[in-house]
Design a protein around this motif. Structure first.
Motif, PDB file in Angstrom:
ATOM      1  N   MET A   1       0.824  -1.199   0.000  1.00 28.03           N
ATOM      2  CA  MET A   1       0.000   0.000   0.000  1.00 28.03           C
ATOM      3  C   MET A   1       0.863   1.256   0.000  1.00 28.03           C
ATOM      4  N   ARG A   2       2.033   1.178   0.632  1.00 31.08           N
ATOM      5  CA  ARG A   2       2.898   2.349   0.695  1.00 31.08           C
ATOM      6  C   ARG A   2       3.302   2.826  -0.697  1.00 31.08           C
ATOM      7  N   HIS A   3       3.431   1.877  -1.636  1.00 35.17           N
ATOM      8  CA  HIS A   3       3.889   2.259  -2.974  1.00 35.17           C
ATOM      9  C   HIS A   3       2.917   3.213  -3.665  1.00 35.17           C
ATOM     10  N   LYS A   4       1.655   3.185  -3.275  1.00 39.81           N
ATOM     11  CA  LYS A   4       0.684   4.094  -3.879  1.00 39.81           C
ATOM     12  C   LYS A   4       0.867   5.530  -3.391  1.00 39.81           C
ATOM     13  N   LEU A   5       1.525   5.674  -2.270  1.00 39.08           N
ATOM     14  CA  LEU A   5       1.789   7.010  -1.740  1.00 39.08           C
ATOM     15  C   LEU A   5       3.110   7.585  -2.239  1.00 39.08           C
ATOM     16  N   ALA A   6       3.927   6.774  -2.899  1.00 44.50           N
ATOM     17  CA  ALA A   6       5.276   7.194  -3.297  1.00 44.50           C
ATOM     18  C   ALA A   6       5.249   8.381  -4.257  1.00 44.50           C
ATOM     19  N   ALA A   7       4.459   8.327  -5.296  1.00 43.94           N
ATOM     20  CA  ALA A   7       4.439   9.417  -6.281  1.00 43.94           C
ATOM     21  C   ALA A   7       3.909  10.721  -5.672  1.00 43.94           C
ATOM     22  N   PRO A   8       2.758  10.698  -4.981  1.00 42.87           N
ATOM     23  CA  PRO A   8       2.303  11.959  -4.379  1.00 42.87           C
ATOM     24  C   PRO A   8       3.292  12.516  -3.351  1.00 42.87           C
ATOM     25  N   ALA A   9       3.904  11.643  -2.551  1.00 40.69           N
ATOM     26  CA  ALA A   9       4.873  12.116  -1.555  1.00 40.69           C
ATOM     27  C   ALA A   9       6.099  12.705  -2.244  1.00 40.69           C
ATOM     28  N   GLY A  10       6.556  12.070  -3.313  1.00 39.10           N
ATOM     29  CA  GLY A  10       7.697  12.600  -4.066  1.00 39.10           C
ATOM     30  C   GLY A  10       7.398  13.952  -4.680  1.00 39.10           C
ATOM     31  N   LEU A  11       6.212  14.090  -5.268  1.00 39.31           N
ATOM     32  CA  LEU A  11       5.821  15.372  -5.875  1.00 39.31           C
ATOM     33  C   LEU A  11       5.693  16.470  -4.820  1.00 39.31           C
ATOM     34  N   ALA A  12       5.075  16.144  -3.700  1.00 40.95           N
ATOM     35  CA  ALA A  12       4.917  17.138  -2.633  1.00 40.95           C
ATOM     36  C   ALA A  12       6.282  17.570  -2.107  1.00 40.95           C
ATOM     37  N   THR A  13       7.175  16.629  -1.949  1.00 44.22           N
ATOM     38  CA  THR A  13       8.528  16.960  -1.484  1.00 44.22           C
ATOM     39  C   THR A  13       9.238  17.848  -2.497  1.00 44.22           C
ATOM     40  N   GLY A  14       9.106  17.515  -3.764  1.00 40.49           N
ATOM     41  CA  GLY A  14       9.739  18.322  -4.810  1.00 40.49           C
ATOM     42  C   GLY A  14       9.253  19.764  -4.785  1.00 40.49           C
ATOM     43  N   VAL A  15       7.951  19.949  -4.637  1.00 41.01           N
ATOM     44  CA  VAL A  15       7.384  21.299  -4.597  1.00 41.01           C
ATOM     45  C   VAL A  15       7.874  22.046  -3.361  1.00 41.01           C
ATOM     46  N   LEU A  16       7.846  21.388  -2.212  1.00 40.50           N
ATOM     47  CA  LEU A  16       8.287  22.040  -0.980  1.00 40.50           C
ATOM     48  C   LEU A  16       9.769  22.415  -1.038  1.00 40.50           C
ATOM     49  N   VAL A  17      10.593  21.507  -1.554  1.00 40.23           N
ATOM     50  CA  VAL A  17      12.032  21.799  -1.669  1.00 40.23           C
ATOM     51  C   VAL A  17      12.242  22.956  -2.637  1.00 40.23           C
ATOM     52  N   PHE A  18      11.546  22.942  -3.764  1.00 45.55           N
ATOM     53  CA  PHE A  18      11.713  24.006  -4.760  1.00 45.55           C
ATOM     54  C   PHE A  18      11.362  25.363  -4.159  1.00 45.55           C
ATOM     55  N   VAL A  19      10.195  25.448  -3.521  1.00 46.37           N
ATOM     56  CA  VAL A  19       9.742  26.718  -2.953  1.00 46.37           C
ATOM     57  C   VAL A  19      10.687  27.167  -1.830  1.00 46.37           C
ATOM     58  N   GLY A  20      11.069  26.239  -0.962  1.00 49.13           N
ATOM     59  CA  GLY A  20      11.952  26.594   0.151  1.00 49.13           C
ATOM     60  C   GLY A  20      13.307  27.086  -0.311  1.00 49.13           C
ATOM     61  N   VAL A  21      13.925  26.393  -1.239  1.00 53.88           N
ATOM     62  CA  VAL A  21      15.251  26.792  -1.730  1.00 53.88           C
ATOM     63  C   VAL A  21      15.143  28.064  -2.573  1.00 53.88           C
ATOM     64  N   LEU A  22      14.062  28.215  -3.333  1.00 52.54           N
ATOM     65  CA  LEU A  22      13.874  29.429  -4.126  1.00 52.54           C
ATOM     66  C   LEU A  22      13.777  30.653  -3.217  1.00 52.54           C
ATOM     67  N   LEU A  23      13.011  30.530  -2.149  1.00 55.30           N
ATOM     68  CA  LEU A  23      12.883  31.654  -1.222  1.00 55.30           C
ATOM     69  C   LEU A  23      14.207  31.951  -0.512  1.00 55.30           C
ATOM     70  N   ALA A  24      14.990  30.917  -0.246  1.00 56.63           N
ATOM     71  CA  ALA A  24      16.253  31.107   0.474  1.00 56.63           C
ATOM     72  C   ALA A  24      17.366  31.636  -0.428  1.00 56.63           C
ATOM     73  N   THR A  25      17.405  31.215  -1.684  1.00 57.73           N
ATOM     74  CA  THR A  25      18.541  31.567  -2.556  1.00 57.73           C
ATOM     75  C   THR A  25      18.192  32.595  -3.625  1.00 57.73           C
ATOM     76  N   ARG A  26      16.950  32.752  -3.975  1.00 53.86           N
ATOM     77  CA  ARG A  26      16.506  33.639  -5.059  1.00 53.86           C
ATOM     78  C   ARG A  26      17.121  33.226  -6.401  1.00 53.86           C
ATOM     79  N   SER A  27      17.475  31.946  -6.520  1.00 57.04           N
ATOM     80  CA  SER A  27      18.028  31.394  -7.752  1.00 57.04           C
ATOM     81  C   SER A  27      17.049  30.344  -8.258  1.00 57.04           C
ATOM     82  N   VAL A  28      17.055  30.101  -9.567  1.00 60.57           N
ATOM     83  CA  VAL A  28      16.142  29.116 -10.131  1.00 60.57           C
ATOM     84  C   VAL A  28      16.845  27.781 -10.344  1.00 60.57           C
TER      85      VAL A  28
END
Length: 198
Positions: free
Chosen positions: A1-28
């Motif tokens: 069952m955990r495997h069904k959560l892998a893609a949404p968790a990966g996408l959510a992590t990607g978005v959070l990391v992108f937004v967090g690092v973008l706000l911290a570095t102002r680089s794309v």
């Protein structure tokens, strides 16, 4: 069952990391690279299946989709069977309609590696049965349009009975654990058909 959560968790992590690092570095550049790495990492951590397990899940998903297709056809046959006037023919169709879902459930429990082939072959038989019931109903409704309509209807009655017997025998073979004989029967039994109209 955990495997069904892998893609949404990966996408959510990607978005959070992108937004967090973008706000911290102002680089794309860095946010995009770190977001991809974070998403892939979380995906791999959450989806801890082996390649064999992933392939097995894929097989079961495809098999269950085939079963769903067959059951949709079966619902159509069940609906059409209510219009059949001959009690014996209607009873045969109702019997087959009860045994097919039971067969799928028992194959899924006893020999899941044959579920896809079972669903494919039974599904093809059901499509043929659907056509036979439709032809039967047409003959029943307009007998004057057919030569020897009574013989055609009798032939239809027999085809429905053979299919009902086949489904019952299939369930019995699976219950006994005789999967080899069940598969052999499945491969050799012809789909139910109405005789050709001459």
């Amino acid at each position: 069952m955990r495997h069904k959560l892998a893609a949404p968790a990966g996408l959510a992590t990607g978005v959070l990391v992108f937004v967090g690092v973008l706000l911290a570095t102002r680089s794309v550049l860095w946010p995009a690279l770190l977001a991809v790495a974070g998403a892939i990492g979380v995906y791999l951590m959450v989806d801890d299946r082996s390649p064999a397990e992933a392939a097995g899940d894929s097989y079961l998903d495809e098999a269950n989709a085939k079963v769903g297709e067959a059951l949709r056809t079966l619902r159509d046959v069940r609906r059409l069977s209510r219009e059949v006037r001959a009690p014996a023919a209607r009873a045969s169709l109702e019997t087959a309609c009860r045994h097919v879902p039971e067969l799928f459930d028992r194959v899924r429990g006893t020999s899941p590696n044959t579920l896809y082939s079972t669903a494919s072959q039974i599904g093809a038989h059901l499509v043929s049965l659907d056509g036979a019931v439709r032809r039967y109903l047409d003959i029943q409704g307009s007998p004057l349009l057919y030569r020897d309509a009574d013989a055609l209807l009798t032939s239809g009655d027999q085809a429905f009975q053979r299919f009902a017997d086949f489904t019952l025998e299939s369930v019995r073979l699976v219950n006994q654990g005789d999967i080899g004989q069940y598969v052999a029967n499945l491969d050799t039994v012809a789909p139910p058909r109405m005789p050709e109209v001459t």
